[in-house]
Design a protein around this motif. Structure first.
Motif, short mmCIF file in Angstrom:
data_model
loop_
_atom_site.label_atom_id
_atom_site.label_comp_id
_atom_site.label_asym_id
_atom_site.label_seq_id
_atom_site.Cartn_x
_atom_site.Cartn_y
_atom_site.Cartn_z
N GLY A 9 0.78 -1.23 0.00
CA GLY A 9 0.00 0.00 0.00
C GLY A 9 0.81 1.28 0.00
N TYR A 32 -6.03 2.25 0.91
CA TYR A 32 -6.49 0.95 1.42
C TYR A 32 -7.99 0.76 1.22
CZ TYR A 32 -1.79 0.61 3.15
OH TYR A 32 -0.42 0.55 3.21
N LEU A 35 -8.24 -0.18 -2.39
CA LEU A 35 -7.77 -1.56 -2.58
C LEU A 35 -8.81 -2.57 -2.11
CD1 LEU A 35 -4.02 -1.17 -1.57
CD2 LEU A 35 -4.88 -1.87 -3.83
#
Length: 158
Positions: A9, A32, A35
């Motif tokens: 990340g 995040y 993601l």
């Protein structure tokens, strides 16, 4: 980026910051969150941890297909949604008495931007950073077009 190889990340955050350049920085939490959504949509997966126990992410073929599709989509040109044009249009609608001052103030901001971008463009050229140099060249062309438009408006209202 994930299109080329696996990353954790923080590497993605640094890459995004680099791509955004002068436009700003990405909030690490947003990386995040995004993601997680990409994993949910089966565009990205997490094959495990790297040698420092950081979670790795990789782009699935479905994700690569989406990136390629996105890259081929043209970006719409929104000249009528420009903030200053909207503000100027409002000033015309109400008969604003300081229209000349408004135009002059905007020209000053544009000229300052031209000077800053010219300096940054020169620096990029000196460093051999072709991508930044070309990006700055495009930004300068937009500023020059905005400046020309304001001068045209000034000539018409005189």
């Amino acid at each position: 980026m994930l299109y080329v190889e696996r990353h954790h990340g923080y590497e993605l955050k640094l890459e995004m910051d680099s791509l955004l350049g002068m436009k700003g920085k990405v909030n690490p939490g947003q990386i995040y969150t995004t993601l997680d959504r990409l994993i949910r949509d089966e565009l990205v997966s997490s094959p495990g941890l790297d040698d420092q126990d950081r979670k790795l992410f990789e782009l699935e073929q479905k994700g690569k297909d989406q990136v390629e599709k996105w890259l081929l989509e043209p970006v719409p040109y929104h000249s009528t949604k420009d903030d200053f044009f909207f503000k100027w249009n409002c000033s015309r609608r109400i008969g604003f008495q300081d229209e000349d001052k408004m135009l002059q103030n905007q020209k000053e901001v544009i000229l300052k931007g031209v000077m800053e971008l010219t300096s940054a463009k020169t620096e990029a050229l000196m460093k051999g950073d072709e991508n930044t140099y070309l990006w700055m060249s495009g930004l300068l062309l937009h500023l020059e077009a905005d400046l020309n438009w304001i001068m045209q408006v000034e000539n018409r209202i005189r």
